[in-house]
Design an enzyme around this catalytic site. Structure first.
Site, short mmCIF file in Angstrom:
data_model
loop_
_atom_site.label_atom_id
_atom_site.label_comp_id
_atom_site.label_asym_id
_atom_site.label_seq_id
_atom_site.Cartn_x
_atom_site.Cartn_y
_atom_site.Cartn_z
N LYS A 157 0.79 -1.12 -0.19
CA LYS A 157 -0.02 0.01 0.12
C LYS A 157 0.87 1.26 -0.02
O LYS A 157 0.50 2.17 -0.75
CB LYS A 157 -0.94 -0.02 1.20
CG LYS A 157 -1.61 1.21 1.49
CD LYS A 157 -2.93 1.44 0.21
CE LYS A 157 -3.51 2.90 0.50
NZ LYS A 157 -4.59 3.07 1.57
N LYS B 27 -0.56 11.22 5.14
CA LYS B 27 -0.21 10.14 6.12
C LYS B 27 0.37 8.97 5.49
O LYS B 27 1.17 8.79 5.88
CB LYS B 27 -1.82 9.68 6.67
CG LYS B 27 -1.55 8.43 7.30
CD LYS B 27 -2.95 8.02 7.75
CE LYS B 27 -2.90 6.17 8.15
NZ LYS B 27 -4.31 5.83 8.29
#
Length: 307
Positions: A178, A253
């Site tokens: 990811k 983030k």
């Protein structure tokens, strides 16, 4: 997914913890696929919205977990996941499968896996890509880390929430995939944004640049699906004043997680580190209110153009 004699599918009982912008639609898609979904969130409005989509409200996370075959989590950060596991692992039945779809640090994902296994459970990390639109349409890509048997059990649930589920390796491998994927995406969006602003300065229309790049070597998802300027891709957030599909704060983030991994692994990733810096600064202003593609306005403003 279990099967009855004759081939009929028997639904699983799923505890879904975290019913926000991503988790709510994902839980709803599981319910639509025929599973019993017990949903819990600290925000009452999120629970009510999920309930309207077929999710059964649960008074507590531990109460939902106690009767579940599978526990799915979609939470903001690694600390939330580890804290929840500490709270609910003792409530789960032995052998319950825990599937964390949050995007968190690889080390936190591995720690969550270890805690689950130590408590007699099984675990998979399965972060997602595709944003709110993908969550709502069940077109997410899910990247899984964990054992092959655990992935095989989780796969029917993952595929009810997305179009593709990929087993990436052992614990933490889903999170690794990811952050690598989103580092590509963040860098790509900055490059596409800079190219459009450069084109503006050279008198090139947005449509002309799009028509060329979308069928040439500059083609990428940041251009063809999430185009950062209004017009060429009518469904992109740029045509909705950058109302977020994937918020700037979330990209910041994810790139922060990637930057931490880059430093820890002593990887020479200059563009990844610079992208993390640019999105951190952009997110301080835009936060959750703008799509990550809105960074084009920062590029334009800093180039002397109209933001």
């Amino acid at each position: 997914m279990r099967h009855q004699r004759g081939g009929g599918l028997v639904s699983r009982t799923v505890a879904f913890i975290g019913l926000g912008h991503m988790g709510g639609p994902m839980a709803a898609n599981l319910a639509a696929a025929g599973h019993r979904v017990l949903g819990h969130d600290l925000v009452p409005e999120a629970v009510a919205e999920a309930a309207a989509a077929g999710v059964e409200p649960a008074a507590s996370a531990a109460g939902a977990v106690a009767v579940a075959d599978v526990v799915l989590t979609m939470l903001p950060a690694g600390g939330h996941v580890l804290g929840l596991y500490d709270e609910v692992l003792t409530a789960a039945r032995p052998g319950t499968l825990f599937v964390d779809c949050s995007t968190i640090d690889v080390a936190d994902a591995r720690a969550a896996h270890e805690r689950a296994v130590a408590a007699g459970m099984r675990a998979v990390d399965a972060p997602v890509s595709g944003g709110v639109v993908g969550a709502e349409a069940a077109t997410l890509t899910l990247m899984a880390g964990g054992g092959e048997a655990e992935f095989a059990e989780a796969r029917p649930l993952l595929e009810a929430m997305g179009k593709k589920a990929v087993h990436c390796g052992g614990p933490g491998a889903g999170q690794a995939a990811k952050i690598c994927n989103n580092m590509i995406l963040g860098i790509s969006m900055i490059a596409v944004s800079e190219a459009f602003v450069l084109g503006e300065s050279l008198g090139l229309s947005h449509q002309a640049l799009y028509d060329v790049a979308s069928t040439a070597s500059g083609q990428c998802w940041a251009l063809s699906v999430n185009c950062p300027v209004p017009g060429p891709v009518p469904t992109s957030p740029a045509n909705r004043d950058y109302r977020p599909g994937f918020a700037a704060s979330l990209m910041a983030k994810d790139l922060g997680l990637a930057a931490n991994a880059v430093r820890q692994g002593q990887v020479n990733a200059e563009l990844g580190l610079r992208a993390a810096e640019l999105y951190a600064a952009y997110a301080e202003r835009a936060g959750d209110t703008e799509d990550f593609s809105g960074i084009v306005r920062t590029v334009r403003n800093q180039s002397g153009g109209t933001p």
